[in-house]
Design an enzyme around this catalytic site. Structure first.
Site, PDB file in Angstrom:
ATOM      1  CD  GLU A 106      21.388   7.856 -32.207  1.00 22.90           C
ATOM      2  OE1 GLU A 106      22.423   8.462 -32.423  1.00 22.90           O
ATOM      3  OE2 GLU A 106      20.277   8.401 -32.043  1.00 22.90           O
TER       4      GLU A 106
ATOM      5  CB  CYS B 120      13.227   6.936 -30.933  1.00 18.85           C
ATOM      6  SG  CYS B 120      14.073   8.514 -31.152  1.00 18.85           S
TER       7      CYS B 120
HETATM    8  P1  NAD Z   1      13.688  -0.959 -38.631  1.00 18.51           P
HETATM    9  O1  NAD Z   1      14.571  -1.551 -37.603  1.00 18.51           O
HETATM   10  O2  NAD Z   1      12.567  -1.752 -39.131  1.00 18.51           O
HETATM   11  O3  NAD Z   1      14.534  -0.530 -39.916  1.00 18.51           O
HETATM   12  C1  NAD Z   1      15.632   0.353 -39.797  1.00 18.51           C
HETATM   13  C2  NAD Z   1      16.554   0.110 -40.973  1.00 18.51           C
HETATM   14  O4  NAD Z   1      17.195  -1.166 -40.817  1.00 18.51           O
HETATM   15  C3  NAD Z   1      15.856   0.057 -42.329  1.00 18.51           C
HETATM   16  O5  NAD Z   1      16.646   0.738 -43.275  1.00 18.51           O
HETATM   17  C4  NAD Z   1      15.804  -1.435 -42.618  1.00 18.51           C
HETATM   18  O6  NAD Z   1      15.728  -1.755 -43.979  1.00 18.51           O
HETATM   19  C5  NAD Z   1      17.128  -1.881 -42.032  1.00 18.51           C
HETATM   20  N1  NAD Z   1      17.239  -3.317 -41.737  1.00 18.51           N
HETATM   21  C6  NAD Z   1      16.292  -4.146 -41.281  1.00 18.51           C
HETATM   22  N2  NAD Z   1      16.798  -5.394 -41.105  1.00 18.51           N
HETATM   23  C7  NAD Z   1      18.104  -5.337 -41.451  1.00 18.51           C
HETATM   24  C8  NAD Z   1      19.169  -6.289 -41.486  1.00 18.51           C
HETATM   25  N3  NAD Z   1      19.000  -7.554 -41.139  1.00 18.51           N
HETATM   26  N4  NAD Z   1      20.387  -5.875 -41.885  1.00 18.51           N
HETATM   27  C9  NAD Z   1      20.600  -4.586 -42.232  1.00 18.51           C
HETATM   28  N5  NAD Z   1      19.619  -3.646 -42.245  1.00 18.51           N
HETATM   29  C10 NAD Z   1      18.387  -4.013 -41.849  1.00 18.51           C
HETATM   30  O7  NAD Z   1      13.210   0.456 -38.008  1.00 18.51           O
HETATM   31  P2  NAD Z   1      12.112   1.421 -38.613  1.00 18.51           P
HETATM   32  O8  NAD Z   1      10.813   0.745 -38.411  1.00 18.51           O
HETATM   33  O9  NAD Z   1      12.493   1.918 -39.951  1.00 18.51           O
HETATM   34  O10 NAD Z   1      12.231   2.671 -37.622  1.00 18.51           O
HETATM   35  C11 NAD Z   1      11.540   2.766 -36.441  1.00 18.51           C
HETATM   36  C12 NAD Z   1      12.421   2.389 -35.269  1.00 18.51           C
HETATM   37  O11 NAD Z   1      13.548   3.267 -35.210  1.00 18.51           O
HETATM   38  C13 NAD Z   1      11.735   2.546 -33.938  1.00 18.51           C
HETATM   39  O12 NAD Z   1      12.048   1.437 -33.133  1.00 18.51           O
HETATM   40  C14 NAD Z   1      12.339   3.810 -33.371  1.00 18.51           C
HETATM   41  O13 NAD Z   1      12.311   3.908 -31.958  1.00 18.51           O
HETATM   42  C15 NAD Z   1      13.721   3.738 -33.877  1.00 18.51           C
HETATM   43  N6  NAD Z   1      14.335   5.060 -33.873  1.00 18.51           N
HETATM   44  C16 NAD Z   1      15.287   5.337 -32.935  1.00 18.51           C
HETATM   45  C17 NAD Z   1      15.828   6.616 -32.849  1.00 18.51           C
HETATM   46  C18 NAD Z   1      16.879   6.970 -31.830  1.00 18.51           C
HETATM   47  O14 NAD Z   1      17.471   8.051 -31.930  1.00 18.51           O
HETATM   48  N7  NAD Z   1      17.144   6.128 -30.850  1.00 18.51           N
HETATM   49  C19 NAD Z   1      15.401   7.606 -33.744  1.00 18.51           C
HETATM   50  C20 NAD Z   1      14.419   7.270 -34.678  1.00 18.51           C
HETATM   51  C21 NAD Z   1      13.894   6.002 -34.742  1.00 18.51           C
END
Ligand code: NAD
Length: 480
Positions: free
Chosen positions: A252, A286
């Site tokens: 997501e 999001c």
């Molecule tokens: P992010 O992608 O920076 O981090 C998300 C998670 O992934 C964190 O726990 C991070 O530590 C982990 N992560 C990062 N790199 C990784 C890797 N290489 N391997 C494994 N894990 C890794 O996102 P964020 O900044 O925390 O959240 C914001 C984003 O989330 C926005 O893009 C938003 O649109 C999206 N989001 C989507 C929805 C949806 O329902 N589609 C809902 C909420 C947020």
């Protein structure tokens, strides 16, 4: 000043220090000061958590459905009766939520846990006719095993609850890797699940960074499936890794959701809806409608109303119940909005309202007019309180611009003409379209998810349990 918290990992139901003994600082967005420390997990801790989860999977999946249902209902009750006391301050201090959004997260989590409990007894199988009358065929729905949950910071309780409750409902165990921005809430939520009676081994929380802690979890051979809610960039990395091992993966990801305002809709009301759909939690949503497409006859009135509505918004004071949003999560988030804004301005866009930091990490509600269609403000997720408004000549152009995105998470269409509304809903390429509403809608039963860069798979209700179960065909020969 927020209370200081020091948090360890939650492995097998117990607080455990990271094997390295290290901690990392957790900053409060309101003060940009250290408000806590969380254990810094790496490979060795992931090993322990996955080993516990493999054991926990057997314990949890062996329970009768009515027992799993009762456990999730107990978790919902604990959240309903003690959630505010446990999480309200933490949500405000750690994630920068305003009090209304923090409350909403707590009570939406109750709803999610109850909805997930309801799915436990609905893991329906199937039968189908067999051409050979001596044979019978059945389809069973079985849990996948251990699910690795990688969660974001923006709704650190409700999204984590959603990502966790449905895989648990389906009989899986979970290892949670929360955002490094909001680890404290995640550990506290894991403890509530254990307190409610989820076997201690079936829920672990490893806190740490993406590369150090998330990546080993995703690639661990003892993890059967991955759920990520996060950015598209992270989704691309995790998705590729999961595919290498043919793991089920639900992604997501980000969005650039359009709100289409048609000429028959009252522009004043449209502006109020647009503001609600965009500025909740400072646009760190999001599904925020960060692109607004307005038909020419109502464009000027809509812009005037939008400017007024933005300037009337109360922002900054997180503990004020009338306040719409507080700080962004960190300084990088502010810089991203500023970069998108200045790129668009240099290339011909204008600012209708806002455009700068108010105080600390609080950014003004900002509306850009007519950014170039190849600018980052139009194409990329700013994930802050900034939206763009563009004028279109007619319905067809409105739909074309709504679809001018590689994302496809959600959309809103404002019209009083239900036929046009449906026509738009069918033509807009996205996981959801809401008629007469903005794009940011949540419902624990709904299939939430996106197309294109917004990800794959759906979460909510039975759509989630479908994602985290595998179908198995069993047939039997009855003999002649
Ligand atoms: P992010 O992608 O920076 O981090 C998300 C998670 O992934 C964190 O726990 C991070 O530590 C982990 N992560 C990062 N790199 C990784 C890797 N290489 N391997 C494994 N894990 C890794 O996102 P964020 O900044 O925390 O959240 C914001 C984003 O989330 C926005 O893009 C938003 O649109 C999206 N989001 C989507 C929805 C949806 O329902 N589609 C809902 C909420 C947020």
């Amino acid at each position: 000043m927020p209370d200081f918290h020091k948090s360890d990992l939650l492995i097998g139901g117990r607080d455990q220090k990271a094997q390295s003994g290290e901690y990392f600082d957790v900053l409060s967005p309101a003060t940009e000061q250290v408000m806590g420390q969380s254990a810094r997990a790496g490979n060795a801790d992931v090993e322990l958590a996955v080993a516990a989860a493999r054991q926990g999977y057997h314990e949890w999946s062996a329970l009768a459905p009515k027992e799993r249902e009762a456990t999730l209902l107990r978790a919902a009750d604990l959240m309903a009766t003690t959630g505010e006391q446990r999480y309200l301050d933490l949500l405000m201090d750690e994630s920068g939520s305003v009090i209304n959004k923090a409350r909403h997260e707590i009570y939406y989590t109750v709803d999610l846990l109850r909805t997930a409990a309801g799915e436990v007894r609905r893991l329906y199988g199937d039968t189908f006719p067999n051409d050979n009358p001596a044979r019978m065929s059945m389809v069973f729905r079985e849990p996948l095993g251990v699910v690795g949950i990688v969660s974001p910071y923006n709704a650190p309780l409700a999204l984590l609850a959603k990502m966790t409750a449905f895989p648990l409902a389906a009989g899986n165990s979970v290892v949670i890797k929360p955002s490094e921005e909001t680890p404290l809430i995640a550990v506290a939520f894991g403890k509530l699940l254990v307190e409610a009676g989820v076997p201690a081994n079936a829920v672990s929380v490893v806190t740490g960074f993406g590369q150090e802690c998330g990546a080993p979890l995703v690639s661990h051979s003892g993890v059967d499936a991955i759920a990520l809610t996060g950015s598209t960039a992270t989704g691309q990395v995790i998705g590729a890794q999961a595919m290498q091992q043919m793991k089920r993966v639900q992604l997501e990801l980000g969005g650039k959701s359009a709100l289409v305002v048609l000429k028959d809709f009252d522009p004043q009301q449209a502006a109020e809806i647009a503001v609600q759909g965009m500025f909740n939690h400072a646009g760190q949503i999001c599904m925020a409608n960060s692109r607004i497409v307005v038909e020419a006859p109502v464009f000027d009135a809509f812009c005037n109303a939008m400017k007024q509505a933005c300037e009337n918004l109360k922002i900054g004071d997180q503990r004020d119940t009338e306040c719409v949003y507080g700080p962004l999560i960190n300084r990088r988030a502010v810089e991203k909005v500023e970069a998108h804004l200045s790129d668009a301005l240099q290339r011909g866009a204008t600012v209708l309202t806002g455009g700068k930091v108010k105080q600390g990490l609080v950014f003004e509600p900002t509306v850009l007019l007519e950014p170039p269609r190849d600018s980052s403000a139009w194409r990329d997720e700013s994930f802050g309180p900034m939206t763009s408004v563009v004028k279109v000549a007619d319905f067809d152009e409105a739909i074309a611009l709504a679809n001018d995105s590689e994302y496809g998470l959600s959309a809103g269409v404002l019209t009083r003409d239900i036929q046009l509304g449906f026509k738009a809903a069918r033509a807009i390429r996205s996981g959801a379209v809401h008629i007469g509403m903005h794009a940011f809608q949540s419902n624990a039963m709904a299939p939430v998810g996106g197309l294109g860069l917004s990800g794959m798979g759906r979460s909510g209700g039975h759509y989630s349990t479908d994602e985290f179960t595998e179908l198995k065909w069993i047939s039997v020969e009855l003999g002649q």
